[in-house]
Scaffold this active site. Structure first.
Site, PDB file in Angstrom:
ATOM      1  N   GLU A  46      -4.115   7.641  -5.297  1.00 27.68           N
ATOM      2  CA  GLU A  46      -4.332   6.944  -6.557  1.00 27.68           C
ATOM      3  C   GLU A  46      -5.644   7.409  -7.189  1.00 27.68           C
ATOM      4  OE1 GLU A  46      -4.084   2.749  -5.824  1.00 27.68           O
ATOM      5  OE2 GLU A  46      -2.046   2.862  -5.053  1.00 27.68           O
ATOM      6  N   ARG A  71       0.852  -1.180   0.000  1.00 29.05           N
ATOM      7  CA  ARG A  71       0.000   0.000   0.000  1.00 29.05           C
ATOM      8  C   ARG A  71       0.889   1.232   0.000  1.00 29.05           C
ATOM      9  NH1 ARG A  71      -3.480  -2.847  -1.456  1.00 29.05           N
ATOM     10  NH2 ARG A  71      -5.597  -3.114  -0.616  1.00 29.05           N
ATOM     11  N   HIS A 122      -1.397   0.295 -10.104  1.00 30.80           N
ATOM     12  CA  HIS A 122      -1.991  -0.647  -9.149  1.00 30.80           C
ATOM     13  C   HIS A 122      -2.557  -1.868  -9.878  1.00 30.80           C
ATOM     14  CE1 HIS A 122      -3.803  -0.768  -4.839  1.00 30.80           C
ATOM     15  NE2 HIS A 122      -3.505  -1.988  -5.272  1.00 30.80           N
TER      16      HIS A 122
END
Length: 325
Positions: A266, A237, A285
């Site tokens: 993000e 993360r 991601h």
């Protein structure tokens, strides 16, 4: 009578059909302003929620007095107030296991891409700047035989260790809450304190969850312990890392490079300094982003939700105290 389920994630046709057979389904197509308004309208009658990438805090969940279960299409559960859910007896489930191998593939892809400067040099070719045989200025570094340091030895950490140990002959060192003898035996791995791992590893890879204890775990002091040839990989993360400290370490070449699949914010902001650094490989991601894995995750979430709404204990229950409640 069918129970009311709110989806804030699109599912495949077979999974949608299965849900419609067993529940009254409200689908939120997108988490934009209109979609969030529709979600708030649906929450008062919702008994089940299924989705991902939405912060479900107490303020929002207070709108759902009938809620029994939340099924997250993810492994990470940092978007959920677990204490709040448990206090209300709401079952929270996630989707571990099914994305382990795919996410480890992503981690190793970043290891290879950063070490061999794949993106940087591919862009050079694409731009028409490959005019002669490359020399030392463009050389990368070997991966095989280098020391792989893994911070967080859970399922994904083990899968990464397997690739490094068996595939590339990498000595594996790791840091976690406690030593793991089975991991050490299988991969000839050695436990290290966090400072020692940072000093010794050629590749420092984060595979741990975001918690109050891990947020900001890697900052300026930690980057200072790494060597100038260290490559930093984050598939956990973004908030586990102090991002400004990472940028500083990359700019000053305190570390050699970084392969990043996760970020504090993000999507990554267009003006992020990370995008201007040639020693950064940044991906959006994509840890579990394959057709096969995302479908498996969605199926797992549907299984979890339908079990919970049927009064059964979900296989992947995050807060078992809520089941007792």
């Amino acid at each position: 009578m069918k129970k009311s389920v709110v989806l804030y994630k699109k599912l495949s046709a077979p999974l949608m059909a299965r849900l419609h057979e067993q529940a009254e389904v409200t689908l939120i197509e997108a988490l934009d302003e209109s979609g969030l308004a529709k979600l708030r309208e649906a929450l008062p009658t919702a008994q089940g929620l299924l989705g991902a990438s939405l912060r479900l805090d107490a303020k929002l969940l207070d709108l759902a007095p009938k809620l029994e279960a939340v099924a997250s299409v993810s492994v990470g559960v940092d978007n959920y107030d677990i204490d709040y859910l448990t206090g209300r007896g709401i079952l929270l489930s996630n989707t571990p296991d099914v994305l382990t191998e795919t996410t480890a593939d992503t981690g190793f892809a970043l290891i290879l891409a950063t070490a061999r400067r794949v993106v940087e040099l591919a862009n050079m070719v694409r731009a028409g700047n490959w005019n002669q045989n490359i020399g030392p200025l463009h050389f990368g570094s070997d991966v095989h035989g280098k020391t792989l340091g893994i911070i967080g030895m859970g399922r994904i950490g083990e899968a990464l260790a397997q690739r490094g140990h068996f595939g590339f002959g990498m000595p594996v060192i790791y840091h976690s809450h406690s030593p793991k003898p089975a991991v050490e035996q299988r991969f000839d791995a050695q436990y290290r304190s966090l400072p020692d791992l940072l000093r010794e590893a050629d590749f420092v890879c984060l595979t741990l969850p975001l918690t109050a204890e891990t947020e900001g775990l890697i900052g300026a002091e930690e980057f200072a312990l790494m060597g100038p040839e260290t490559i930093f990989i984050n598939i956990s993360r973004g908030k586990v890392v102090d991002e400004p400290a990472l940028i500083e370490a990359l700019q000053q070449r305190t570390i050699r490079a970084a392969g990043l699949d996760v970020f504090v914010r993000e999507p990554l902001q267009h003006d992020s300094p990370l995008l201007r650094l040639s020693n950064v490989v940044a991906t959006p991601h994509i840890g579990s982003a394959t057709h096969e894995t995302r479908e498996a995750m969605a199926k797992c979430a549907v299984d979890n939700l339908l079990a919970a709404l049927a009064g059964e204990k979900p296989k992947n229950l995050v807060n078992p105290a809520a089941w007792k409640h």
